[in-house]
Design a protein around this motif. Structure first.
Motif, PDB file in Angstrom:
ATOM      1  N   SER A 234      -8.426   0.419   0.601  1.00 18.32           N
ATOM      2  CA  SER A 234      -6.996   0.553   0.342  1.00 18.32           C
ATOM      3  C   SER A 234      -6.482   1.864   0.924  1.00 18.32           C
ATOM      4  N   GLU A 235      -5.267   1.826   1.450  1.00 15.09           N
ATOM      5  CA  GLU A 235      -4.670   3.033   2.014  1.00 15.09           C
ATOM      6  C   GLU A 235      -4.129   3.963   0.931  1.00 15.09           C
ATOM      7  N   ASP A 236      -4.043   3.477  -0.273  1.00 12.85           N
ATOM      8  CA  ASP A 236      -3.582   4.285  -1.403  1.00 12.85           C
ATOM      9  C   ASP A 236      -4.513   4.008  -2.581  1.00 12.85           C
ATOM     10  N   LEU A 238      -6.333   2.595  -5.811  1.00 14.08           N
ATOM     11  CA  LEU A 238      -6.485   1.277  -6.413  1.00 14.08           C
ATOM     12  C   LEU A 238      -6.105   1.349  -7.883  1.00 14.08           C
ATOM     13  N   GLY A 254      -3.693  -2.469  -5.428  1.00 11.95           N
ATOM     14  CA  GLY A 254      -3.336  -1.071  -5.590  1.00 11.95           C
ATOM     15  C   GLY A 254      -1.939  -0.754  -5.127  1.00 11.95           C
ATOM     16  N   ASP A 256      -0.942   0.294  -2.358  1.00  8.87           N
ATOM     17  CA  ASP A 256      -0.631   0.011  -0.954  1.00  8.87           C
ATOM     18  C   ASP A 256       0.026  -1.353  -0.782  1.00  8.87           C
ATOM     19  N   GLY A 526      -8.798   4.762  -3.237  1.00  7.18           N
ATOM     20  CA  GLY A 526      -8.661   3.485  -2.542  1.00  7.18           C
ATOM     21  C   GLY A 526      -9.960   2.728  -2.421  1.00  7.18           C
TER      22      GLY A 526
END
Length: 539
Positions: A234-236, A238, A254, A256, A526
């Protein structure tokens, strides 16, 4: 001794000698006072009886064998008696009680040993072992084996002999199991019986050494695997991780704005599918009871999404009939299926059906709801708040009990075990109280079975494993703030998390696979670290 001699029957040759001895003793002894008339009469009877026996022996012309054996036994004839007994047994049985070392066969003891232990040839021979290879003895692992500077190198055979000698010195000699020259004086029939007993033991050994089905405490056998979402991190941060209730699949979601599904194999964990929800950072995502649908809610929206995995269709739910809330954020899936319990504001709980998308029932408690947990059969719901824990009956929508979490100022989370035995309540101070679920249903002041104080910040995540043997607790306020509690002993496993570098970080969600074979968590980096619990064999 004198009384014993009087009871014996004297032999003819010994009568005169006996009389002479008695006369000498009488001359040495002091004269005794005259005995009474009764005593004299008894002595005369004994003397007459003795004379009668003497006359009978004289007529027979032989000695009394029983008397002779008795005398020998009393006065030191043990060896002769033993020999006679042995001879008698030999005559009766035809065998000797004492083994004769030389049976006339001409076979020596060494030959017997060779017959008992025939030489065995090696099943497999490595040609490299026969090579006269020189080994460097200056290595630090072999310095203790050399006996002089001249032994800087040594052949492999000599090195093996030197190591064998050192082992025997340390063991105080060759152990019995390593001595192949030990005699085994057993017949073929005895060997067959022993072999049968060994076979029976080997057939039954599995029952003796099989590991117990019960999870032991102290150390948890665990293996760290590749992250569950390693094929699509995940880019951000979770916010959710959950295993599918029936398939070997894990879901992550998450901030993202995505929900992803991965196949769990512990090695590559390939991605199955990923969906993107436009301008919808996911706060919570859960599978439906049957596992066909994913429900996702956000932080600031009243709307939520339904993702049908069978058809691959994403359905937004904009309005819910009968719901007067500004946003839908926290929810729980009802165990009976087909319904959600939404957490509203001001202490409200709303029961929503997924079929008609409407609220059919609402309940209210004093204070704000900080956590909800269903009982194992779905008939009761536990709601944690700052003012205590409320127990509601789902059929009648009535509060059946209320109690105060001991030592808690503000509750933050709650979880009920699947077997119906335990209830865990987390607090803002980090203390997690474990109660008996039966006591929480019937008592207004239950005492906790255990207060887990391993967290120093707010306990925001609580999850029981499906077998109700482990309680996972976590906090999103601090890194590495995750612990696993062994419920049978009510102790914390000491080896989790233990690593040279951080990998848990701040945890927002915890979950176990359907048969506890895997454990995963969602962190703020992430990632969804995945662990294999080796005690459990299935997914």
């Amino acid at each position: 001794m004198e009384d014993q001699n009087q009871n014996l029957i004297p032999l003819p040759e010994q009568e005169q000698q006996e009389q002479q001895k008695q006369q000498k003793k009488k001359s040495r002894k002091r004269p005794r006072p005259p005995a009474s008339a009764a005593g004299q009469e008894q002595q005369e009877q004994q003397e007459e009886q003795r004379r009668t026996h003497v006359r009978r022996l004289a007529v027979l012309g032989e000695e009394d064998g029983a008397v002779k054996l008795l005398e020998e036994l009393l006065f030191g004839g043990e060896e002769e008696l033993l020999e006679r007994l042995l001879e008698g047994d030999e005559e009766n049985t035809g065998t000797s009680l004492v083994e004769d070392g030389d049976d006339g066969s001409g076979d020596s003891e060494d030959e017997d040993e060779v017959q008992l232990h025939p030489s065995r040839e090696a099943v497999w021979v490595d040609e490299d072992d026969e090579l006269e290879e020189e080994v460097d003895m200056k290595h630090r692992y072999r310095r203790d084996l050399i006996r002089g500077e001249a032994e800087s190198t040594m052949s492999k055979q000599k090195l093996q002999q030197r190591m064998r000698e050192q082992f025997q010195r340390s063991m105080g000699g060759a152990p019995s199991w390593a001595d192949s020259n030990v005699k085994k004086k057993k017949t073929d029939e005895d060997d067959d019986d022993d072999d049968e007993e060994d076979d029976e033991l080997l057939r039954r050994t599995g029952n003796f050494v099989a590991s117990s089905d019960r999870l032991p405490g102290g150390i948890l056998r665990i293996k760290k695997c590749l992250h569950a979402n390693s094929s699509r991190p995940s880019e951000d941060g979770l916010t959710s991780v959950q295993f599918h209730p029936s398939a070997q699949v894990v879901m992550t979601a998450g901030l993202d704005q995505s929900v992803s599904l991965f196949q769990v194999d512990g090695k590559t964990n390939p991605k199955i599918q990923s969906i993107h929800l436009e301008r919808f950072p996911v706060h919570k995502a859960r599978f439906s009871r049957d596992g066909d649908t994913v429900i996702a809610t956000s932080l600031r929206n009243r709307m939520f999404y339904l993702y049908d995995m069978m058809e691959g269709r994403v359905t937004p739910v904009h309005t819910v009939r009968g719901l007067n809330e500004a946003r839908v954020k926290e929810f729980s899936v009802c165990p009976e299926g087909g319904a959600l319990l939404l957490t509203g504001t001001n202490g409200y709980l709303h029961l929503l059906t997924l079929k008609t998308k409407e609220v059919i029932r609402s309940m209210k408690i004093n204070g704000d709801v900080s956590g909800v947990a269903f009982s194992h059969d779905g008939s009761k719901v536990f709601a944690n708040s700052g003012t205590g824990v409320y127990v509601w009956d789902m059929r009648s929508s009535r509060c059946v009990n209320r109690f105060t979490d001991e030592g808690c100022v503000r509750g933050t989370s709650i979880a009920a075990s699947p077997n119906g035995h335990y209830l865990a309540c987390g607090s803002q101070s980090g203390v997690v109280n474990i109660y008996s679920q039966e006591a929480c249903l019937n008592s207004a002041n239950p005492r906790p079975l255990k207060a887990v104080m391993n967290l120093l910040t707010s306990a925001t995540s609580l999850t029981f494993n499906p077998s109700s043997e482990i309680l996972a607790i976590g906090s999103r306020a601090e890194d590495e703030a995750v612990r696993l509690v062994h419920l049978s002993s009510l102790t914390v496993f000491s080896n989790f998390p233990v690593s040279k570098r951080k990998f848990v970080y701040r945890t927002s969600c915890l979950d176990f696979s359907p048969h506890s074979g895997f454990f995963s968590l969602a962190n703020n980096k992430g990632h969804a670290p995945l662990f294999r619990l080796l005690h459990y064999k299935d997914f």
